[in-house]
Design an enzyme around this catalytic site. Sequence first.
Site, mmCIF file in Angstrom:
data_model
loop_
_atom_site.group_PDB
_atom_site.id
_atom_site.type_symbol
_atom_site.label_atom_id
_atom_site.label_comp_id
_atom_site.label_asym_id
_atom_site.label_seq_id
_atom_site.Cartn_x
_atom_site.Cartn_y
_atom_site.Cartn_z
ATOM 1 N N GLY A 53 0.756 -1.246 0.000
ATOM 2 C CA GLY A 53 0.000 0.000 0.000
ATOM 3 C C GLY A 53 0.784 1.292 0.000
ATOM 4 N N TRP A 55 2.193 2.978 -2.463
ATOM 5 C CA TRP A 55 1.761 3.902 -3.522
ATOM 6 C C TRP A 55 0.395 4.483 -3.183
ATOM 7 C CZ3 TRP A 55 3.309 3.024 -9.280
ATOM 8 C CH2 TRP A 55 4.701 2.893 -9.360
ATOM 9 N N ASP A 73 -5.489 -5.605 -5.374
ATOM 10 C CA ASP A 73 -4.370 -6.549 -5.272
ATOM 11 C C ASP A 73 -4.919 -7.898 -4.815
ATOM 12 O OD1 ASP A 73 -1.030 -6.010 -4.933
ATOM 13 O OD2 ASP A 73 -1.810 -7.938 -4.258
ATOM 14 N N ASP A 114 2.379 -0.983 -9.969
ATOM 15 C CA ASP A 114 3.686 -1.414 -9.474
ATOM 16 C C ASP A 114 3.689 -2.930 -9.280
ATOM 17 O OD1 ASP A 114 6.327 -0.668 -8.714
ATOM 18 O OD2 ASP A 114 5.802 -0.940 -6.603
ATOM 19 N N LYS A 154 5.024 -0.611 -14.160
ATOM 20 C CA LYS A 154 6.317 -1.288 -13.983
ATOM 21 C C LYS A 154 6.466 -2.440 -14.968
ATOM 22 C CE LYS A 154 7.341 -3.646 -10.085
ATOM 23 N NZ LYS A 154 7.764 -3.669 -8.671
#
Length: 200
Positions: A53, A55, A73, A114, A154
Amino acid sequence: MSVNSYEKPDFWSKKAFSEGYPARSVYKLKEINEKYSLFTKGSCVLDLGAAPGSWTVFILRTLAGSGKVVSVDLKPLAKNVTGTNLVFLQGDLYDEDVQARLKSEGPYDVLVCDAAPPTTGNRLIDTSRSVDLAETAVYYAQAMLKKGGHCAVKIFQGGDQQAVLAKMKTLFSSARSFKPAACRSESFETYLIGLGKKAD
């Protein structure tokens, strides 16, 4: 590369914990946002692969109670990651129900991702899985970003990074790769930045 090099806290990890972030990755997003101004107060942001968490916390602090953050997620966020303008969905990015729920919360001004695959140590396998994740994030960007929206995704270097970047160049006014200073020196991750989503 020894496993211990990732277990030993470095400067960025210590700084993150001291500032209340779950992980050092926050400084990668901080640098990306300072350079490219992805989001500001009032933005609606989709955070893919958000756990634990960092970001999400950085985005929430930047928004300062305005806008909205929608995070997703497979794993839960850290317990201290909360906000009145935070929507968290625990689930798989490839799941159609998850996609439908995320789309219903949009459209978004910004998408950040990410997410990284579980690494095997086999670079060919790891980069291939990373490309799959990046392509999924770009699909989300294409489907859920507003016109003029931005994204940062990413990807592991050494795979089909150029093909993903080429796809982004068709969707955004500009697209490029960028490696923040907070990336570990031995890491082969980088970020693909898309700015100014074109009209569908």
